[in-house]
Design a protein around this motif. Sequence first.
Motif: not given
Length: 154
Positions: A94-97, A109-116
């Motif tokens: 997701a970060e790469a995209w 999303p801002e509330d997305a988990p930092e891992e997984g």
Amino acid sequence: MCNMKQPFGKGFFVGGAITNAMVVSKGRFPGGRWSNHRDAEAPVHIGDKKDGYPKPDGKYTFDKLSSVYITGNATRDDAPNHIRVRENVPREVAEAWAWMCPAGVYEIPEDAPEEGNVDVIVNYTNCVQCGAITAKGGRLTTPEGGDGPLYQVT
């Protein structure tokens, strides 16, 4: 015909020497079949290079959404989605995209988990058809009407 992708996986200089040997020998040297992999299967590496980019100043550099606006793209907001991606993906993907898309199509999303896994928000109406998503498992289909983004001529 030679495939130059695999030799350049060994680096610029070594890859350059191997590909030149392949061209001169018309593929006979170094011979044999080189292993290949799909781009989407290559591991994702999230580095810190993005932190070194200048912040948008509104004069020489702009934020992504302002850049899309400046292109004059006249895509309809009610057009059907033409991007085919799995929206629940590992955080690294997701970060790469989000980083590689020049138009801000992919958001975490801002509330997305930092891992997984995270659920990616796809703003497909921002798409300028650059094709970057195809590098990591996504697929672009022809937009409605088959014409792609409609840029204004000034």
